[in-house]
Write a protein that holds these residues in place. Structure first.
Motif, mmCIF file in Angstrom:
data_model
loop_
_atom_site.group_PDB
_atom_site.id
_atom_site.type_symbol
_atom_site.label_atom_id
_atom_site.label_comp_id
_atom_site.label_asym_id
_atom_site.label_seq_id
_atom_site.Cartn_x
_atom_site.Cartn_y
_atom_site.Cartn_z
ATOM 1 N N UNK A 167 0.818 -1.212 0.000
ATOM 2 C CA UNK A 167 0.000 0.000 0.000
ATOM 3 C C UNK A 167 0.855 1.267 0.000
ATOM 4 N N UNK A 168 0.387 2.245 -0.730
ATOM 5 C CA UNK A 168 0.990 3.576 -0.749
ATOM 6 C C UNK A 168 -0.105 4.585 -0.433
ATOM 7 N N UNK A 169 0.142 5.418 0.559
ATOM 8 C CA UNK A 169 -0.778 6.519 0.864
ATOM 9 C C UNK A 169 -0.026 7.803 0.576
ATOM 10 N N UNK A 170 -0.465 8.522 -0.438
ATOM 11 C CA UNK A 170 0.201 9.758 -0.809
ATOM 12 C C UNK A 170 -0.705 10.953 -0.542
ATOM 13 N N UNK A 171 -0.117 12.140 -0.586
ATOM 14 C CA UNK A 171 -0.842 13.370 -0.278
ATOM 15 C C UNK A 171 -0.845 14.282 -1.497
ATOM 16 N N UNK A 172 -2.017 14.777 -1.870
ATOM 17 C CA UNK A 172 -2.128 15.801 -2.907
ATOM 18 C C UNK A 172 -1.839 17.158 -2.281
ATOM 19 N N UNK A 173 -1.077 17.967 -2.984
ATOM 20 C CA UNK A 173 -0.508 19.195 -2.431
ATOM 21 C C UNK A 173 -1.538 20.185 -1.897
ATOM 22 N N UNK A 174 -1.105 20.869 -0.839
ATOM 23 C CA UNK A 174 -1.864 21.992 -0.291
ATOM 24 C C UNK A 174 -1.208 23.315 -0.646
#
Length: 263
Positions: free
Chosen positions: A196-203
């Motif tokens: 699993x990979x949990x990534x973050x979309x930019x703020x």
């Protein structure tokens, strides 16, 4: 900062790693290991003022004997903020999402045992610097190998990166392909093709191409890759890095998303 500083720190030894499926919830396998990688918002800049951390530790980021950190000497110790203090050591580090993630996971009673956090993020790095064979990539693999000594399972990669790639139109256009390859290569070299990979979309961003990067992040089409959206999170005084509140919220969202892989 240039990632070339890591060249003197890395070995080129062959990585041998467990192929145990990351969704196996048998706590007897040892630590549940999470790799924290990316750039400064993963390393943690929450609570920084005038280049120094204010020292405030929110309740969501308190230490626990059940949450360990792999330090720069590849030894386990009780995790305390800043998690990346001896990894992203050329910059001041503060609160990041890692401890909020780990504490939230513990509260969910997922029966995954002790949590081991492996900080690998380096501020200011572009996705091209994380390419296979590069110093940051080798550093991640080396620390993953060290984390598995004595037992454990790599449960997921937590990834927060992309602000530096918003400066160039060319980098923004290539971002999705580069990120996809990075995830695919890391899984292959860890011998965990379904990791699993949990990534973050930019703020936030360093340049004008933030929406191009966000579109790429939200559009990654790989199995077991999920994205949490940091848009709207509270930003700190510098206009680029998440505040302590924002880092905590992102960590909790990543925990909620990871829990979907277990349920």
């Amino acid at each position: 900062m240039s990632s070339l500083i890591w060249l003197v720190l890395l070995s080129c030894s062959t990585l041998v790693i467990s192929t145990k499926n990351s969704s196996d919830s048998n706590a007897s396998q040892g630590k549940s290991i999470f790799i924290l990688a990316g750039q400064s918002n993963m390393a943690g800049r929450g609570g920084l003022k005038s280049g120094m951390w204010d020292g405030y530790v929110p309740p969501e980021c308190q230490s626990s004997p059940k949450i360990l950190r792999l330090n720069a000497e590849n030894k386990w110790e009780e995790a305390r903020p800043p998690l990346h203090r001896d990894i992203d050591y050329l910059k001041a580090c503060g609160i990041g999402p890692g401890l909020a993630f780990a504490n939230s996971i513990l509260k969910k009673n997922l029966s995954i045992g002790e949590i081991g956090l492996v900080p690998c993020a380096i501020g200011g790095t572009q996705i091209s610097e994380w390419r296979r064979g590069g110093p940051l990539y080798k550093q991640l693999l080396s620390r993953a190998h060290a984390a598995l000594q004595g037992g454990g399972i790599i449960r997921a990669i937590l990834w927060y990166q992309g602000e530096s790639d918003t400066r160039s139109e060319e980098d923004a256009k290539l971002y999705k392909a580069r990120l996809t390859k990075f995830f695919t290569d890391i899984r292959s070299d860890l011998k965990l093709p379904e990791l699993p990979v949990v990534q973050v979309a930019l703020a936030s961003a360093e340049g004008p191409y933030i929406e191009d990067i966000r579109k790429a992040q939200l559009g990654i089409d790989l199995p077991n890759v999920k994205c949490v959206d940091a848009k709207g999170m509270k930003i700190g005084y510098d206009g680029l890095h998440l505040s302590t509140e924002g880092e905590v919220h992102v960590g909790q969202m990543m925990a909620d998303t990871f829990a979907q892989f277990i349920s």
